[in-house]
Design a protein around this motif. Structure first.
Motif, PDB file in Angstrom:
ATOM      1  N   LEU A 155       0.195   5.196   5.439  1.00  0.00           N
ATOM      2  CA  LEU A 155       1.542   5.228   5.992  1.00  0.00           C
ATOM      3  C   LEU A 155       2.516   4.673   4.964  1.00  0.00           C
ATOM      4  O   LEU A 155       2.207   3.690   4.286  1.00  0.00           O
ATOM      5  CB  LEU A 155       1.622   4.372   7.256  1.00  0.00           C
ATOM      6  CG  LEU A 155       0.845   4.864   8.470  1.00  0.00           C
ATOM      7  CD1 LEU A 155       0.884   3.814   9.576  1.00  0.00           C
ATOM      8  CD2 LEU A 155       1.394   6.192   8.966  1.00  0.00           C
ATOM      9  N   LEU A 156       3.671   5.304   4.848  1.00  0.00           N
ATOM     10  CA  LEU A 156       4.708   4.803   3.948  1.00  0.00           C
ATOM     11  C   LEU A 156       6.059   5.294   4.452  1.00  0.00           C
ATOM     12  O   LEU A 156       6.290   6.505   4.559  1.00  0.00           O
ATOM     13  CB  LEU A 156       4.485   5.280   2.515  1.00  0.00           C
ATOM     14  CG  LEU A 156       5.430   4.683   1.477  1.00  0.00           C
ATOM     15  CD1 LEU A 156       5.180   3.182   1.304  1.00  0.00           C
ATOM     16  CD2 LEU A 156       5.279   5.380   0.145  1.00  0.00           C
ATOM     17  N   ALA A 157       6.933   4.355   4.771  1.00  0.00           N
ATOM     18  CA  ALA A 157       8.262   4.709   5.264  1.00  0.00           C
ATOM     19  C   ALA A 157       9.004   5.546   4.231  1.00  0.00           C
ATOM     20  O   ALA A 157       8.871   5.318   3.021  1.00  0.00           O
ATOM     21  CB  ALA A 157       9.046   3.438   5.593  1.00  0.00           C
ATOM     22  N   ASP A 158       9.779   6.496   4.696  1.00  0.00           N
ATOM     23  CA  ASP A 158      10.525   7.388   3.799  1.00  0.00           C
ATOM     24  C   ASP A 158      11.464   6.619   2.873  1.00  0.00           C
ATOM     25  O   ASP A 158      11.707   7.037   1.747  1.00  0.00           O
ATOM     26  CB  ASP A 158      11.339   8.404   4.603  1.00  0.00           C
ATOM     27  CG  ASP A 158      10.480   9.493   5.228  1.00  0.00           C
ATOM     28  OD1 ASP A 158       9.261   9.540   4.946  1.00  0.00           O
ATOM     29  OD2 ASP A 158      11.031  10.303   5.996  1.00  0.00           O
ATOM     30  N   GLU A 159      11.991   5.500   3.348  1.00  0.00           N
ATOM     31  CA  GLU A 159      12.952   4.743   2.544  1.00  0.00           C
ATOM     32  C   GLU A 159      12.301   3.961   1.407  1.00  0.00           C
ATOM     33  O   GLU A 159      12.993   3.496   0.515  1.00  0.00           O
ATOM     34  CB  GLU A 159      13.708   3.694   3.360  1.00  0.00           C
ATOM     35  CG  GLU A 159      14.166   3.912   4.756  1.00  0.00           C
ATOM     36  CD  GLU A 159      13.133   4.182   5.812  1.00  0.00           C
ATOM     37  OE1 GLU A 159      12.337   3.298   6.143  1.00  0.00           O
ATOM     38  OE2 GLU A 159      13.141   5.290   6.332  1.00  0.00           O
ATOM     39  N   LYS A 160      11.000   3.756   1.470  1.00  0.00           N
ATOM     40  CA  LYS A 160      10.323   2.944   0.459  1.00  0.00           C
ATOM     41  C   LYS A 160       9.891   3.792  -0.728  1.00  0.00           C
ATOM     42  O   LYS A 160       9.560   4.965  -0.590  1.00  0.00           O
ATOM     43  CB  LYS A 160       9.090   2.264   1.064  1.00  0.00           C
ATOM     44  CG  LYS A 160       9.438   1.203   2.072  1.00  0.00           C
ATOM     45  CD  LYS A 160       8.209   0.433   2.453  1.00  0.00           C
ATOM     46  CE  LYS A 160       8.580  -0.698   3.394  1.00  0.00           C
ATOM     47  NZ  LYS A 160       7.406  -1.467   3.775  1.00  0.00           N
ATOM     48  N   ASN A 161       9.882   3.167  -1.892  1.00  0.00           N
ATOM     49  CA  ASN A 161       9.369   3.827  -3.086  1.00  0.00           C
ATOM     50  C   ASN A 161       7.857   3.915  -2.992  1.00  0.00           C
ATOM     51  O   ASN A 161       7.206   2.997  -2.481  1.00  0.00           O
ATOM     52  CB  ASN A 161       9.744   3.037  -4.346  1.00  0.00           C
ATOM     53  CG  ASN A 161      11.232   3.070  -4.619  1.00  0.00           C
ATOM     54  OD1 ASN A 161      11.898   4.045  -4.298  1.00  0.00           O
ATOM     55  ND2 ASN A 161      11.750   2.009  -5.199  1.00  0.00           N
ATOM     56  N   ALA A 162       7.311   4.997  -3.500  1.00  0.00           N
ATOM     57  CA  ALA A 162       5.857   5.159  -3.483  1.00  0.00           C
ATOM     58  C   ALA A 162       5.235   4.228  -4.519  1.00  0.00           C
ATOM     59  O   ALA A 162       5.609   4.272  -5.692  1.00  0.00           O
ATOM     60  CB  ALA A 162       5.477   6.597  -3.782  1.00  0.00           C
ATOM     61  N   PRO A 163       4.301   3.386  -4.102  1.00  0.00           N
ATOM     62  CA  PRO A 163       3.626   2.507  -5.053  1.00  0.00           C
ATOM     63  C   PRO A 163       2.752   3.314  -6.008  1.00  0.00           C
ATOM     64  O   PRO A 163       2.322   4.422  -5.694  1.00  0.00           O
ATOM     65  CB  PRO A 163       2.762   1.607  -4.181  1.00  0.00           C
ATOM     66  CG  PRO A 163       3.149   1.864  -2.774  1.00  0.00           C
ATOM     67  CD  PRO A 163       3.870   3.158  -2.735  1.00  0.00           C
ATOM     68  N   ASN A 164       2.460   2.738  -7.151  1.00  0.00           N
ATOM     69  CA  ASN A 164       1.594   3.400  -8.123  1.00  0.00           C
ATOM     70  C   ASN A 164       0.127   3.363  -7.722  1.00  0.00           C
ATOM     71  O   ASN A 164      -0.648   4.211  -8.143  1.00  0.00           O
ATOM     72  CB  ASN A 164       1.755   2.755  -9.501  1.00  0.00           C
ATOM     73  CG  ASN A 164       3.117   3.031 -10.093  1.00  0.00           C
ATOM     74  OD1 ASN A 164       3.692   4.098  -9.885  1.00  0.00           O
ATOM     75  ND2 ASN A 164       3.657   2.067 -10.822  1.00  0.00           N
ATOM     76  N   TYR A 165      -0.243   2.366  -6.913  1.00  0.00           N
ATOM     77  CA  TYR A 165      -1.648   2.182  -6.545  1.00  0.00           C
ATOM     78  C   TYR A 165      -1.774   2.013  -5.038  1.00  0.00           C
ATOM     79  O   TYR A 165      -0.901   1.407  -4.401  1.00  0.00           O
ATOM     80  CB  TYR A 165      -2.222   0.941  -7.237  1.00  0.00           C
ATOM     81  CG  TYR A 165      -2.130   1.023  -8.739  1.00  0.00           C
ATOM     82  CD1 TYR A 165      -3.038   1.777  -9.470  1.00  0.00           C
ATOM     83  CD2 TYR A 165      -1.112   0.371  -9.424  1.00  0.00           C
ATOM     84  CE1 TYR A 165      -2.938   1.873 -10.848  1.00  0.00           C
ATOM     85  CE2 TYR A 165      -1.009   0.461 -10.798  1.00  0.00           C
ATOM     86  CZ  TYR A 165      -1.923   1.212 -11.505  1.00  0.00           C
ATOM     87  OH  TYR A 165      -1.820   1.312 -12.865  1.00  0.00           O
ATOM     88  N   PRO A 166      -2.856   2.506  -4.448  1.00  0.00           N
ATOM     89  CA  PRO A 166      -3.042   2.384  -3.001  1.00  0.00           C
ATOM     90  C   PRO A 166      -3.013   0.936  -2.505  1.00  0.00           C
ATOM     91  O   PRO A 166      -2.551   0.669  -1.403  1.00  0.00           O
ATOM     92  CB  PRO A 166      -4.414   2.999  -2.747  1.00  0.00           C
ATOM     93  CG  PRO A 166      -4.772   3.749  -3.964  1.00  0.00           C
ATOM     94  CD  PRO A 166      -3.943   3.232  -5.088  1.00  0.00           C
ATOM     95  N   GLU A 167      -3.479   0.015  -3.331  1.00  0.00           N
ATOM     96  CA  GLU A 167      -3.516  -1.386  -2.932  1.00  0.00           C
ATOM     97  C   GLU A 167      -2.125  -1.936  -2.646  1.00  0.00           C
ATOM     98  O   GLU A 167      -1.969  -2.918  -1.930  1.00  0.00           O
ATOM     99  CB  GLU A 167      -4.188  -2.251  -4.019  1.00  0.00           C
ATOM    100  CG  GLU A 167      -5.622  -1.877  -4.312  1.00  0.00           C
ATOM    101  CD  GLU A 167      -5.775  -0.676  -5.244  1.00  0.00           C
ATOM    102  OE1 GLU A 167      -4.845  -0.349  -6.018  1.00  0.00           O
ATOM    103  OE2 GLU A 167      -6.835  -0.039  -5.175  1.00  0.00           O
ATOM    104  N   GLU A 168      -1.102  -1.297  -3.194  1.00  0.00           N
ATOM    105  CA  GLU A 168       0.269  -1.762  -3.040  1.00  0.00           C
ATOM    106  C   GLU A 168       0.939  -1.230  -1.773  1.00  0.00           C
ATOM    107  O   GLU A 168       2.097  -1.531  -1.511  1.00  0.00           O
ATOM    108  CB  GLU A 168       1.092  -1.360  -4.265  1.00  0.00           C
ATOM    109  CG  GLU A 168       0.594  -1.982  -5.560  1.00  0.00           C
ATOM    110  CD  GLU A 168       1.288  -1.423  -6.791  1.00  0.00           C
ATOM    111  OE1 GLU A 168       2.094  -0.475  -6.663  1.00  0.00           O
ATOM    112  OE2 GLU A 168       1.011  -1.927  -7.889  1.00  0.00           O
TER     113      GLU A 168
END
Length: 98
Positions: A6-19
């Motif tokens: 899950l990742l909110a549309d407003e957030k930047n995509a992290p480089n790694y899944p752990e983030e």
């Protein structure tokens, strides 16, 4: 395996899944992903071996593609569960190829 978080549309995509904060909601293997693309459920522009992101609008579009086919099957069920979970959380998804 392709891991979906899950990742909110407003957030930047992290480089790694752990983030992502540990919001793993499902996985799809390469064969299932390929079949979903053949069925025109997953848009052609997405590649199994490349990380990608789906915003809320695209999730709705994919859900409509599933509804058009009206035949839930073993390929569609895991994807639909993830899409429903994202929609329930008012969230987008990010996928990481491992």
């Amino acid at each position: 395996m392709l891991d979906f978080y899950l990742l909110a549309d407003e957030k930047n995509a992290p480089n790694y899944p752990e983030e992502t904060g540990g919001n793993l909601i499902g996985q799809i293997d390469q064969q299932n992903f390929a079949r979903l693309k053949l069925k025109k459920i997953i848009p052609e522009r997405f590649d199994y071996h490349t990380d990608f992101r789906w915003d809320k609008d695209l999730i709705q579009e994919i859900q409509k593609n599933i509804q058009k086919q009206a035949i839930p099957d073993s390929d569609v069920s895991p994807l639909l569960q993830m899409l429903d979970a994202a929609q329930a959380q008012d969230s987008g998804l990010v996928a990481y190829a491992d």
